[in-house]
Every structure is written in structure tokens, then in C-alpha cells.
Design a protein around this motif. Structure first.
Motif, short mmCIF file in Angstrom:
data_model
loop_
_atom_site.label_atom_id
_atom_site.label_comp_id
_atom_site.label_asym_id
_atom_site.label_seq_id
_atom_site.Cartn_x
_atom_site.Cartn_y
_atom_site.Cartn_z
N TYR A 1 8.62 -30.53 25.63
CA TYR A 1 8.06 -30.29 23.97
C TYR A 1 8.71 -29.51 23.91
CZ TYR A 1 6.60 -34.80 23.46
OH TYR A 1 6.76 -36.33 23.44
N ILE A 2 7.97 -28.09 24.89
CA ILE A 2 8.70 -26.22 24.51
C ILE A 2 9.71 -26.30 24.67
CG2 ILE A 2 7.62 -24.41 26.19
CD1 ILE A 2 5.67 -26.11 27.00
N LEU A 3 10.52 -27.08 25.69
CA LEU A 3 11.92 -26.53 25.85
C LEU A 3 12.58 -26.84 24.82
CD1 LEU A 3 14.87 -26.00 27.59
CD2 LEU A 3 14.32 -28.25 28.00
N MET A 4 12.06 -27.68 23.84
CA MET A 4 12.61 -28.63 22.60
C MET A 4 12.52 -27.18 21.05
SD MET A 4 14.93 -29.99 22.63
CE MET A 4 15.28 -29.94 24.27
N PHE A 5 11.69 -26.32 21.45
CA PHE A 5 11.05 -26.16 20.46
C PHE A 5 12.09 -24.60 21.33
CE2 PHE A 5 7.36 -22.74 19.14
CZ PHE A 5 7.59 -22.85 17.95
N LEU A 6 11.77 -23.97 22.05
CA LEU A 6 12.10 -22.80 22.16
C LEU A 6 14.22 -22.52 21.89
CD1 LEU A 6 11.21 -22.22 25.84
CD2 LEU A 6 10.73 -20.91 23.89
N VAL A 7 14.54 -24.21 22.04
CA VAL A 7 15.91 -24.37 21.88
C VAL A 7 15.60 -24.75 20.09
CG1 VAL A 7 17.83 -26.19 21.28
CG2 VAL A 7 16.50 -25.53 23.92
N GLY A 8 15.07 -25.35 19.49
CA GLY A 8 15.22 -24.94 17.92
C GLY A 8 15.00 -23.31 17.58
N ILE A 9 14.30 -22.69 18.04
CA ILE A 9 14.56 -21.12 17.59
C ILE A 9 16.04 -20.27 18.16
CG2 ILE A 9 13.38 -18.60 19.22
CD1 ILE A 9 10.85 -20.19 19.60
N SER A 10 16.50 -20.70 19.20
CA SER A 10 17.98 -20.07 19.51
C SER A 10 18.96 -20.86 18.36
CB SER A 10 18.36 -20.75 20.80
OG SER A 10 17.77 -20.11 21.94
N ILE A 11 18.33 -21.95 18.05
CA ILE A 11 20.08 -22.96 16.66
C ILE A 11 19.15 -21.80 15.52
CG2 ILE A 11 19.99 -24.82 15.07
CD1 ILE A 11 19.72 -26.61 17.91
N GLY A 12 17.63 -21.56 15.36
CA GLY A 12 16.69 -20.57 13.86
C GLY A 12 17.71 -19.42 13.68
N LEU A 13 18.08 -18.62 15.30
CA LEU A 13 18.25 -17.84 15.00
C LEU A 13 19.88 -17.36 14.72
CD1 LEU A 13 16.60 -16.30 18.61
CD2 LEU A 13 16.10 -15.03 15.84
N ASN A 14 20.73 -17.91 15.28
CA ASN A 14 22.05 -18.45 14.65
C ASN A 14 22.09 -18.37 13.31
OD1 ASN A 14 24.82 -18.19 16.35
ND2 ASN A 14 23.45 -20.21 17.98
N ARG A 15 22.50 -18.30 12.49
CA ARG A 15 23.09 -17.73 10.90
C ARG A 15 23.59 -19.03 11.05
NH1 ARG A 15 17.71 -16.84 10.27
NH2 ARG A 15 17.69 -14.68 11.06
N GLY A 16 24.42 -19.67 9.61
CA GLY A 16 24.90 -20.52 8.63
C GLY A 16 25.51 -22.02 9.66
N ILE A 17 25.19 -22.50 11.03
CA ILE A 17 24.90 -23.28 11.24
C ILE A 17 25.42 -24.48 10.19
CG2 ILE A 17 23.96 -25.02 13.32
CD1 ILE A 17 24.02 -23.08 14.79
N VAL A 18 24.24 -25.00 9.69
CA VAL A 18 23.95 -25.84 8.95
C VAL A 18 25.37 -26.45 7.64
CG1 VAL A 18 23.60 -27.39 7.03
CG2 VAL A 18 21.20 -26.20 9.10
N SER A 19 25.83 -24.81 7.42
CA SER A 19 26.93 -25.27 6.43
C SER A 19 28.43 -25.38 7.41
CB SER A 19 27.73 -23.56 5.79
OG SER A 19 27.43 -22.58 6.77
N LYS A 20 28.26 -25.24 8.34
CA LYS A 20 29.03 -25.09 9.43
C LYS A 20 29.99 -26.86 9.68
CE LYS A 20 30.17 -20.57 12.36
NZ LYS A 20 29.42 -20.13 13.32
N ILE A 21 28.61 -27.53 9.49
CA ILE A 21 28.51 -28.63 10.48
C ILE A 21 29.00 -29.76 8.65
CG2 ILE A 21 26.85 -30.71 10.63
CD1 ILE A 21 27.06 -28.23 12.68
N LYS A 22 27.70 -28.99 8.62
CA LYS A 22 28.97 -29.94 6.45
C LYS A 22 30.25 -30.64 6.35
CE LYS A 22 24.90 -29.06 4.01
NZ LYS A 22 23.86 -27.72 2.77
#
Lengths: 96, 200
Positions: free
Chosen positions: B38-59
Motif C-alpha cells: 500500500y505504501i508503495l502504491m501511494f508512492l507510485v501514485g505520487i510519481s504519477i501525480g508529479l507527471n503532468r498531462g498523462i491523462v490526456s495522453k491516455i485518452k
């Protein structure tokens, strides 16, 4: 499901609260957690009552059953990503 | 990282075989592995959150986002059948074992219930080995094939335990697709095991 919720919380923290200068600390902690998880997998494997016997009798079959499906997955997915998900190729196609 | 991972795995196996799994620090790590995840997933989430514009790329992928999980499922089942032909095990059991796609805890128990203890042990070991194999194959695949193919060996584990390797060796976009793939594959595993066992 818990994993996804926790990760989404992390995404929000990363997007709105987490200072970018702490990125390296975050990466280091991820490495530590990953190594602890791999270690616990090893413990799980090594502490099985008949681990050595299982590895010698079922090992060959187990190796085949992980290796062939994994390799086949790669063989199937690689061309699919090249055909359907290669953005550079699609952009080139659109430009042509 | 790969060397560290090998050392961690070997140390874990050695501790387990030496009966040190009841010693306090080892026991603490093993019994809290869900918390570590769970800690790891939270940290991974932070890494994703720090990466701007991912959601639009996925769309931009639309329906094509399902190509990877579909390919993994097809490849795994085909690989299971070929493994069955090579080992002489019944095809239903072989396909069901491969359908675990790295989810060793579930597939070990489910196949054990369906086909007996030995089949359960093979399912457990092979799916655990698949998860370990994906840890070590991700760096090679990212270098020699492409980032998205790194998701293939990880199968159902691509949403959790193998994610840190994805973060390290691929990009933010692949990490998000990896999570999506893991959710789809994990949802499919129980259904696929039962389907393969009864209909092959």
C-alpha cells in the motif's frame, strides 16, 4: 481495489501537495519498498515446507508454465503495440 | 536495481529455508507485506501525480487501450496450452495454470481446489516465478523492444508489485496503461481459470 484507491490518493497528493524537489526521496522509498516486497516473496517461497522437493520435482514444469506463457505474451503484445499503439507511426501516417 | 532485486530474493529464500521467517524483523516484513504494498502504491501514485498531462495522453488511445490486456490473455493461454503439450499435463489444467497471469495466491488456491494439491503447487510456483521473472525482464524489454511491451510478462501483477520497475524503466504513460492492464487482467483471472478448467 484498495490498491487502486490508495494509488489515486497518491496521484492527488503528487499533483497538488507533493514538492517536486522531493522526487528523488520518493524514488528511493519506492526502491526500498520494492526490495522488501521481493524479499518477502523469497521468504514465502523458501519457507514452503517442501520447497526443495517441489523445486526438484515440480520445478521443471513450473519453469515451463511461467516461461512459455510470459514469452508468448511478449510475442503477441509487441507487434500489437507496434501496430495499434505506436504514436510516432500514427502521426507519420496522418502526415502522409 | 536488478542486482539488488536478485540479492533481496535470494536473501528471502535463504531466510525462509533457514526457518528465520519467525524471527522478528523478517516476520514483521512478511506479515506487513500488504502494508508495504500500500505504501508503495501511494508512492507510485505520487510519481504519477508529479507527471503532468498523462491523462490526456491516455485518452488518445480510446478503445485501443484494450489491445494490451487482450494480447496478454491470448499469449498466456496459448503459452499454457503449449506448455501442457510439452509436459503432458491435461490441457484444461495447463491453460488454467497459465491463466493465473502472475496472481500466484489466487491461482494456487483455485487450481488446487479444482485439480488437486500438486496442480495447485505448480500453479503457485509458476505464477510466483512469472512475477519474479517480470521484475527482471522489464529492464531488458524496455531497452530492446518497447516500453509498452514491458507490461506483457507482468500480466495481472502490472497494477501493483511490478509497477516500481515500470516507473524506473519506462515512462509515466506506460505506468498508467500498466495499472489499467492490471485491473483488467486481475478481473479476468478468476473467470479465466474456471473457464479454462471446465471448457478446454
Amino acid at each position: 481495489m484498495n490498491v487502486i484507491i490508495i494509488m489515486c490518493a497518491g496521484i492527488l497528493v503528487g499533483k497538488f501537495l507533493f514538492p517536486a524537489k522531493w522526487k528523488r526521496v520518493n524514488e528511493f522509498l519506492q526502491t526500498v519498498c520494492t526490495l522488501l516486497l521481493i524479499f518477502s516473496m523469497g521468504v514465502l517461497l523458501g519457507s514452503r515446507e517442501n520447497f526443495l522437493r517441489e523445486i526438484t520435482t515440480l520445478g521443471f514444469q513450473s519453469v515451463l508454465f511461467f516461461l512459455i506463457p510470459s514469452v508468448f505474451s511478449v510475442i503477441v503484445v509487441y507487434p500489437l503495440t507496434r501496430i495499434f499503439l505506436d504514436k510516432k507511426r500514427e502521426k507519420k501516417k496522418e502526415a502522409d | 536495481m536488478v542486482y539488488l532485486a536478485v540479492i533481496a530474493l535470494l536473501c528471502g529464500i535463504a531466510c525462509g529455508m533457514a526457518g528465520l521467517d519467525n524471527v522478528l524483523p523478517v516476520e514483521m516484513i512478511v506479515s506487513n507485506k500488504d502494508l508495504i504494498l500500500y505504501i508503495l502504491m501511494f508512492l507510485v501514485g505520487i510519481s504519477i501525480g508529479l507527471n503532468r498531462g498523462i491523462v490526456s495522453k491516455i485518452k488518445e488511445y480510446h478503445i485501443k487501450i484494450f489491445v494490451i490486456p487482450a494480447g496478454i490473455i491470448a499469449g498466456s493461454l496459448a503459452g499454457g496450452i503449449v506448455s501442457g503439450l510439452l509436459t503432458g499435463l491435461p490441457l484444461n489444467q495447463s491453460a488454467a495454470t497459465a491463466a493465473g497471469m502472475g496472481w500466484y495466491s489466487l491461482s494456487g488456491v483455485a487450481i488446487g481446489n479444482l485439480a488437486g494439491a500438486q496442480a495447485g503447487s505448480i500453479a503457485f510456483l509458476s505464477n510466483l516465478l512469472r512475477e519474479i521473472f517480470s521484475f527482471f525482464s522489464i529492464p531488458w524489454i524496455s531497452k530492446n523492444l518497447n516500453y509498452l511491451t514491458c507490461i506483457a510478462p507482468a500480466g495481472a501483477t502490472s497494477e501493483d508489485t511490478t509497477l516500481p520497475m515500470m516507473i524506473r524503466y519506462t515512462n509515466g504513460e506506460t505506468v498508467v496503461l500498466s495499472v489499467f492492464n492490471g485491473v483488467i487482467c486481475s478481473a479476468a483471472v478468476p473467470f479465466l481459470i474456471s473457464f479454462c478448467f471446465h471448457f478446454f
